[in-house]
Design a protein around this motif. Sequence first.
Motif, PDB file in Angstrom:
ATOM      1  N   LYS A  46       0.838  -1.207   0.000  1.00 28.41           N
ATOM      2  CA  LYS A  46       0.000   0.000   0.000  1.00 28.41           C
ATOM      3  C   LYS A  46       0.870   1.253   0.000  1.00 28.41           C
ATOM      4  N   LYS A  47       1.891   1.287   0.836  1.00 31.35           N
ATOM      5  CA  LYS A  47       2.754   2.474   0.901  1.00 31.35           C
ATOM      6  C   LYS A  47       3.476   2.697  -0.433  1.00 31.35           C
ATOM      7  N   GLU A  48       3.938   1.614  -1.034  1.00 34.33           N
ATOM      8  CA  GLU A  48       4.612   1.735  -2.342  1.00 34.33           C
ATOM      9  C   GLU A  48       3.641   2.293  -3.383  1.00 34.33           C
ATOM     10  N   ALA A  72       2.993   5.965  -2.909  1.00 31.97           N
ATOM     11  CA  ALA A  72       4.151   6.739  -3.382  1.00 31.97           C
ATOM     12  C   ALA A  72       4.163   6.818  -4.907  1.00 31.97           C
ATOM     13  N   ALA A 109       2.003   9.642  -5.838  1.00 32.51           N
ATOM     14  CA  ALA A 109       2.151  10.900  -5.092  1.00 32.51           C
ATOM     15  C   ALA A 109       2.469  12.073  -6.010  1.00 32.51           C
ATOM     16  N   GLY A 110       3.144  11.775  -7.134  1.00 33.42           N
ATOM     17  CA  GLY A 110       3.541  12.846  -8.038  1.00 33.42           C
ATOM     18  C   GLY A 110       2.392  13.471  -8.819  1.00 33.42           C
ATOM     19  N   HIS A 114       0.136  15.317  -7.919  1.00 31.31           N
ATOM     20  CA  HIS A 114      -0.497  16.288  -7.020  1.00 31.31           C
ATOM     21  C   HIS A 114      -1.057  17.513  -7.739  1.00 31.31           C
ATOM     22  N   CYS A 144      -4.558  16.616  -8.288  1.00 35.50           N
ATOM     23  CA  CYS A 144      -5.275  16.660  -7.002  1.00 35.50           C
ATOM     24  C   CYS A 144      -5.589  18.104  -6.623  1.00 35.50           C
ATOM     25  N   LYS A 145      -4.655  18.994  -6.912  1.00 30.23           N
ATOM     26  CA  LYS A 145      -4.862  20.393  -6.514  1.00 30.23           C
ATOM     27  C   LYS A 145      -6.049  21.017  -7.253  1.00 30.23           C
ATOM     28  N   MET A 181      -7.258  15.056   1.082  1.00 31.06           N
ATOM     29  CA  MET A 181      -5.797  15.234   1.020  1.00 31.06           C
ATOM     30  C   MET A 181      -5.052  14.165   1.805  1.00 31.06           C
ATOM     31  N   ALA A 182      -5.611  13.714   2.911  1.00 34.79           N
ATOM     32  CA  ALA A 182      -4.794  12.945   3.858  1.00 34.79           C
ATOM     33  C   ALA A 182      -5.358  11.577   4.212  1.00 34.79           C
ATOM     34  N   ASN A 183      -6.307  11.063   3.442  1.00 29.44           N
ATOM     35  CA  ASN A 183      -6.818   9.705   3.697  1.00 29.44           C
ATOM     36  C   ASN A 183      -6.638   8.812   2.474  1.00 29.44           C
ATOM     37  N   PRO A 184      -5.428   8.351   2.239  1.00 31.32           N
ATOM     38  CA  PRO A 184      -5.184   7.506   1.053  1.00 31.32           C
ATOM     39  C   PRO A 184      -5.703   6.091   1.269  1.00 31.32           C
ATOM     40  N   PHE A 203      -5.337   8.830  -7.828  1.00 36.58           N
ATOM     41  CA  PHE A 203      -4.326   8.819  -6.760  1.00 36.58           C
ATOM     42  C   PHE A 203      -4.928   8.051  -5.598  1.00 36.58           C
TER      43      PHE A 203
END
Lengths: 429, 429
Positions: free
Chosen positions: A164-166, A169, A172-173, A175, A178-179, A228-231, A260
């Motif tokens: 999941k973390k991989e 990541a 993540a680019g 963004h 997302c913005k 923004m902060a709940n992946p 994302f």
Amino acid sequence: MTGDRAGDYRILHEADLRDYLAGLPDIAALLGGEASSWAITEVGDGNLNLVFIVKGASGGIAVKQALPYVRLVGESWPLPLSRAHYEYLALSKQAQLAPGLVPAVLHHNEVLALTVMELLEPHIIMRRGLVAATRYPRFVEDITTFMARTLFFTSDLALSAAEKKEAIAAFAGNHALCKITEDLIFTDPYRIAEQNRWTAPHLDGLAASLREDLELHVAVSRLKLKFMANPEALIHGDLHTGSIMVTDSQTRVIDPEFAFYGPVGFDVGAVLANLLMAYFASAGHERAPGDRAAFEAWVLETVEQVWTEFARKFLDLWRAGGTGDAYPVSLFAGEQGAARLEAERQSYMQRLFADTVGFAAAKIIRRIFGLAHNIDFELIEDPRTRAVSEARAVRLARAMMVETASFRIIADVTNAARKLRDWMPELSG
Amino acid sequence: MTGDRAGDYRILHEADLRDYLAGLPDIAALLGGEASSWAITEVGDGNLNLVFIVKGASGGIAVKQALPYVRLVGESWPLPLSRAHYEYLALSKQAQLAPGLVPAVLHHNEVLALTVMELLEPHIIMRRGLVAATRYPRFVEDITTFMARTLFFTSDLALSAAEKKEAIAAFAGNHALCKITEDLIFTDPYRIAEQNRWTAPHLDGLAASLREDLELHVAVSRLKLKFMANPEALIHGDLHTGSIMVTDSQTRVIDPEFAFYGPVGFDVGAVLANLLMAYFASAGHERAPGDRAAFEAWVLETVEQVWTEFARKFLDLWRAGGTGDAYPVSLFAGEQGAARLEAERQSYMQRLFADTVGFAAAKIIRRIFGLAHNIDFELIEDPRTRAVSEARAVRLARAMMVETASFRIIADVTNAARKLRDWMPELSG
């Protein structure tokens, strides 16, 4: 990668594209005949990219190329080409998890930010069908399979924490995309912003009241933070009815360039929001009173079924294979353990439902007061009629965002929508 | 990077280390005198790494080298050297955000997974001081500054969403260390696991009851999911009193190798949990009844102040500069807007408090039933006395985890602890 060779990027106009495709043997074979005979049409009606349809003697393809700026606005609003890379990544993952529900990718060129896909024919953009009061019998089945599978299998319920973390990541680019969501959905409609627009002057008062509505501002800010902060899972990120192509018998989800790791409820909420907007817009498309009643009943039924079928499929996947690091089955052994875990699964879905209701509300409000509107409302020619439909949708959305907890089950949403069907708002001007 | 040159890694034994340090002009100058005269002592009492203290004619340093396995267990439990890279990244960020509260880094070698730091002298590990009933007058001030600043400035309240996503990705590779936490804190103590241990037979019944306690399993699973999927800020990840070095007048936070983007409450909860364990262990270290009463009062006062001062500082940073993408001030203009935003800040802290209470509980239970214990309890020689102290801590922790909402303010926690000070549990055996 894109960065290293960004200098090689160029916008492919028709002639360049013909040469480029002729150089791809598999694609050229699929199209058939001489390259000079291929019919190339630019059809992009989206906000961001170039889209070409290419037809040859034996077949057709769709070609999507990202522009280094927002097409809707122009070069003054740059946007990274890397979004084509993330779209390709997402499309590949979705094809693996939900086969047959996204277009097949035939070729991808990261430097050119270009992707060649199967031509979806005779599919149309679902939103156009909804404006025409078309019902889609396959839609519930397909969209809920798409969401349940793409969201479950990329969540902590299916992945190890390391995987999941991989994966987080790897996206993540993205963004900058997302913005766009953070600004246009979660911020601008609630403040004075140059790009906002609405049906004026009829909704001037409502627009002003939204800018003053501090309870709404708190609620939308909480949703923004969650975005923004709940992946939680790999979300499509733009799953409205303009990103879905349909026929009577097929559904294809396109355009995941906003993909994302974000909150699951954002995707589910997007589908519900766009159906609810189709419902409220429907009154504005009547030729005779009640002539779209069957369609409207179908839309609300579809809203209910999208949630219930999504929840059922997501839960079934969890029950069958919760092999991720979340909720380890070893902590829920035996009959009592299994029962307690099942109860927790229901609680999890209840929390997800609340997220979904909130995100759906945000998606409605942005389409009425923000930059990007949709044809459900825009094609209502009489501005007063349009404003009435929009105000009804906003009234529901405001309640969904601020009184989220009062919507316990999906029928609470559809009942509230039904009650607003003929409600007459006070308009400005 | 580490991967490219992993073959060059070697464990530095004393002689190698001496040669290595002699080759670093700044370090050699700091130590002073001939390299052959330097006194090198391996002092690592942690679970994972080699730690050397090196003293020369004019100064001293600490050298930390990661081993490719868990030191506590041996080569059978491999652990990536890359953790030294993440520790260095975190230490650098913490030094920037909370200057003077972490050891200065003098040298870092990524290939050797080795970091040279200032020697902290005469600091001792805070946990040792707490066992000896020492009070630390600077502690509240320093640890709350450390937490408020490192957590606030790496959160969505201070960073743009883009910066935040990049930062999350930069730490995503540290998942092997996260997995230790996921397994040893959030899973193993609640099921049969080879590495679990507890004060037996006295706590056999309690251990069994925890393995059957399905409400607890649900609660800890929710915390685990939050740990895995809520990247709120760059957390230290292992902020217990063994990661804090103190004197009367100084506090230094060390060993952030578990650092990653996770939930803020995990760090704050770790500090509170370890203070609460010091409180419950204290009775077991009495030489005469009541001889540690003043210390115990100080510990509970410190628990209260750690939360209230942390919350005050965190809120002050937010009020002074919420420049991140979360809660944009443009949505809270004017006097009423400011008041509503302030109310939401309080709500945010209330949610954070609930997280903190839950994570603190998880940190207590793992130290009593999991693999890694702590000397607060372990140095109580009489096992029955130790078990009594441990059972009191577990009783509080169970309530904190399952009835989290009943702890509304920090005094609810300290009052509950005080009530359990002389409670006599039923022991097994």
